[in-house]
Design a protein around this motif. Structure first.
Motif, PDB file in Angstrom:
ATOM      1  N   MET A  48      33.828  38.292  51.096  1.00  0.00           N
ATOM      2  CA  MET A  48      35.045  38.872  50.209  1.00  0.00           C
ATOM      3  C   MET A  48      36.271  38.439  50.564  1.00  0.00           C
ATOM      4  O   MET A  48      37.267  38.570  49.873  1.00  0.00           O
ATOM      5  N   ARG A  51      36.739  34.098  50.641  1.00  0.00           N
ATOM      6  CA  ARG A  51      37.186  33.505  49.560  1.00  0.00           C
ATOM      7  C   ARG A  51      38.978  33.788  48.978  1.00  0.00           C
ATOM      8  O   ARG A  51      39.243  32.741  48.328  1.00  0.00           O
ATOM      9  N   ARG A  52      39.463  34.316  49.951  1.00  0.00           N
ATOM     10  CA  ARG A  52      40.855  34.525  49.907  1.00  0.00           C
ATOM     11  C   ARG A  52      41.399  33.384  50.805  1.00  0.00           C
ATOM     12  O   ARG A  52      42.890  33.321  50.734  1.00  0.00           O
ATOM     13  N   SER A 105      49.512  33.487  38.762  1.00  0.00           N
ATOM     14  CA  SER A 105      48.285  34.199  39.276  1.00  0.00           C
ATOM     15  C   SER A 105      48.709  35.102  40.307  1.00  0.00           C
ATOM     16  O   SER A 105      49.469  34.628  41.360  1.00  0.00           O
ATOM     17  N   PRO A 106      48.438  36.593  39.946  1.00  0.00           N
ATOM     18  CA  PRO A 106      48.663  37.541  40.779  1.00  0.00           C
ATOM     19  C   PRO A 106      47.997  37.227  42.240  1.00  0.00           C
ATOM     20  O   PRO A 106      48.693  37.333  43.545  1.00  0.00           O
ATOM     21  N   ALA A 107      46.865  36.759  42.442  1.00  0.00           N
ATOM     22  CA  ALA A 107      46.193  36.488  43.577  1.00  0.00           C
ATOM     23  C   ALA A 107      46.484  35.384  44.345  1.00  0.00           C
ATOM     24  O   ALA A 107      47.121  35.365  45.765  1.00  0.00           O
TER      25      ALA A 107
ATOM     26  N   LEU B  16      37.919  34.363  40.329  1.00  0.00           N
ATOM     27  CA  LEU B  16      38.001  35.153  41.534  1.00  0.00           C
ATOM     28  C   LEU B  16      37.325  34.633  42.816  1.00  0.00           C
ATOM     29  O   LEU B  16      37.261  35.299  44.003  1.00  0.00           O
ATOM     30  N   ASP B  17      37.283  33.381  42.575  1.00  0.00           N
ATOM     31  CA  ASP B  17      36.691  32.473  43.735  1.00  0.00           C
ATOM     32  C   ASP B  17      35.411  33.150  44.270  1.00  0.00           C
ATOM     33  O   ASP B  17      35.282  33.087  45.603  1.00  0.00           O
ATOM     34  N   LEU B  18      34.480  33.550  43.560  1.00  0.00           N
ATOM     35  CA  LEU B  18      33.428  34.335  44.058  1.00  0.00           C
ATOM     36  C   LEU B  18      32.041  33.042  43.988  1.00  0.00           C
ATOM     37  O   LEU B  18      31.160  33.386  43.594  1.00  0.00           O
ATOM     38  N   ASP B  20      30.135  32.229  46.220  1.00  0.00           N
ATOM     39  CA  ASP B  20      28.786  32.626  46.831  1.00  0.00           C
ATOM     40  C   ASP B  20      27.851  33.407  45.889  1.00  0.00           C
ATOM     41  O   ASP B  20      26.970  33.866  46.298  1.00  0.00           O
ATOM     42  N   LEU B  37      30.447  45.479  42.737  1.00  0.00           N
ATOM     43  CA  LEU B  37      30.940  44.245  43.465  1.00  0.00           C
ATOM     44  C   LEU B  37      32.003  44.344  44.507  1.00  0.00           C
ATOM     45  O   LEU B  37      32.119  43.257  45.193  1.00  0.00           O
ATOM     46  N   GLY B  38      32.854  45.280  44.534  1.00  0.00           N
ATOM     47  CA  GLY B  38      33.610  45.567  45.381  1.00  0.00           C
ATOM     48  C   GLY B  38      35.217  44.863  45.316  1.00  0.00           C
ATOM     49  O   GLY B  38      35.619  44.562  46.589  1.00  0.00           O
ATOM     50  N   LEU B  39      35.494  44.645  44.089  1.00  0.00           N
ATOM     51  CA  LEU B  39      36.841  44.038  43.976  1.00  0.00           C
ATOM     52  C   LEU B  39      37.911  45.152  44.008  1.00  0.00           C
ATOM     53  O   LEU B  39      37.726  46.123  44.153  1.00  0.00           O
ATOM     54  N   ASP B  40      39.312  44.349  44.143  1.00  0.00           N
ATOM     55  CA  ASP B  40      40.267  44.960  44.651  1.00  0.00           C
ATOM     56  C   ASP B  40      41.484  44.966  43.523  1.00  0.00           C
ATOM     57  O   ASP B  40      40.989  44.502  42.465  1.00  0.00           O
ATOM     58  N   ILE B  42      44.305  43.298  43.330  1.00  0.00           N
ATOM     59  CA  ILE B  42      44.829  41.916  43.101  1.00  0.00           C
ATOM     60  C   ILE B  42      43.702  41.278  42.098  1.00  0.00           C
ATOM     61  O   ILE B  42      43.974  40.747  41.317  1.00  0.00           O
ATOM     62  N   ASP B  43      42.412  41.449  42.258  1.00  0.00           N
ATOM     63  CA  ASP B  43      41.447  40.962  41.760  1.00  0.00           C
ATOM     64  C   ASP B  43      41.535  41.431  40.230  1.00  0.00           C
ATOM     65  O   ASP B  43      41.295  40.880  39.273  1.00  0.00           O
ATOM     66  N   GLU B  46      44.160  39.666  38.349  1.00  0.00           N
ATOM     67  CA  GLU B  46      44.027  38.468  38.325  1.00  0.00           C
ATOM     68  C   GLU B  46      43.006  38.256  37.077  1.00  0.00           C
ATOM     69  O   GLU B  46      43.024  37.539  36.205  1.00  0.00           O
TER      70      GLU B  46
END
Lengths: 255, 84
Positions: A48, A51-52, A105-107, B16-18, B20, B37-40, B42-43, B46
């Motif tokens: 998690m 990916r950042r 994009s916020p991310a 979200l660039d997941l 995996d 899934l545990g997103l935050d 910022i996710d 997005e």
């Protein structure tokens, strides 16, 4: 002369295809062993957070990790992150998006800030120790070194060690027109402490403070961090760059 | 509806660039944020932007309703369907 010596207790440097002292020696000698297809292995970073991380972030976190593997993070460690260009690829992407359709994009925005990689590294390690992120043009590496110096020698900081993490990658998009130094993706991390009286150390001095008769000064055409790497790997006693007045000088055991 | 659920799962992975994670691993009824899934946060922003661009839905960041819509893939699919 009164100088602040710093001991380099551990270091690690990585570029695509170049990840050992032998590789770096070959590259510094002019072999083009750079292989852009090789990616930094940061499987130790939870998915998690992985990916950042961009290539830049992965390189930084990898060399930083190789140093903290030898000297684990504790409350007496401070972190200095440094990059001349930072996440320039993300920034160019954001600017292009604004031009194209106005959306950001916020991310990408949150990860384009200069201390984003420092933040991810500290989250991965649950590290609450202070960290700073430095950028100062061609003199970014010397600015980070001075930052580390003042942290180590300040009575108020109570720090035994500083982890200095330097990372850069080539300028992209419209920013390439500002290129004025070597453009390779790379990262160098140093685990630094105050020099001990019986140990080897390196100090940063101004060229003008050196004895002008000293002919052993090499003015490297590389940028500061790669010149410093050359000093670490070679028997040379001091090194500077053609574009700056700062000189790194080795002191073998203090006389 | 199940097509839309699959589409939203793929959108989540993409934006979200997941890399995996496969769509099958995302359970449509499970929480997306913090748990599951545990997103935050910022996710969430997005994903909101991606939904707005793809389905032209309008999302009010301040509204309590929005929180409910973002609780799972299933609730997002229902929200997208009702907004179209």
């Amino acid at each position: 002369m009164n100088t602040l010596g710093i001991s380099v207790d551990a270091w690690a440097a990585w570029a695509p295809g170049i990840d050992s002292p032998n590789d770096w020696n070959a590259w510094l000698a002019g072999d083009s062993c750079l292989d852009e297809g090789v990616k930094p292995n940061v499987s130790f970073v939870p998915p998690m957070y992985r990916r950042r991380l961009s290539l830049l972030g992965k390189m930084a976190v990898l060399t930083a990790q190789q140093c903290v593997d030898q000297y684990p993070i504790d409350s007496s460690l401070r972190l200095v992150f440094a990059s001349r260009y930072g996440e320039n690829a993300r920034t160019v992407g954001i600017l292009n998006n604004i031009v194209d359709d106005g959306s950001v994009s916020p991310a990408a925005f949150s990860l384009s800030v200069h201390n984003a990689i420092a933040g991810i590294f500290s989250i991965i390690h649950n590290a609450t120790e202070p960290s700073v992120s430095v950028s100062a043009g061609q003199e970014t590496f010397s600015a980070a070194w001075i930052e580390a110096e003042q942290i180590l020698w300040s009575q108020m900081e109570n720090a035994d060690r500083v982890l200095l993490v330097y990372y850069d990658e080539p300028l992209t998009g419209d920013l390439t027109r500002f290129t004025d130094d070597i453009q390779i993706p790379f990262s160098i991390s140093l685990m630094l402490s105050k020099s001990q009286s019986n140990g080897e150390s390196i100090c940063l001095q101004n060229k003008r403070a050196l004895d002008s008769s000293d002919s052993s000064l090499n003015e490297s055409k590389l940028n500061q961090p790669l010149s410093f790497l050359r000093l670490l790997l070679s028997p040379e006693q001091m090194i500077s760059t053609t574009t700056s007045n700062w000189v790194w000088v080795k002191n073998s055991a203090n006389a | 509806m199940s097509d839309l659920i699959q589409e939203i799962k793929e959108l989540i992975i993409e934006v979200l660039d997941l890399e995996d994670i496969s769509p099958d691993e995302i359970v449509a009824t499970e929480p997306l944020f913090v748990e599951g899934l545990g997103l935050d946060s910022i996710d969430a922003l997005e994903l909101g932007l991606a939904l707005k661009n793809k389905y032209n839905v309008s999302i009010d960041a301040e509204s309590e309703e929005t929180k409910k819509h973002f609780s799972s893939v299933e609730s997002l699919a229902a929200f997208v369907t009702s907004s179209r």
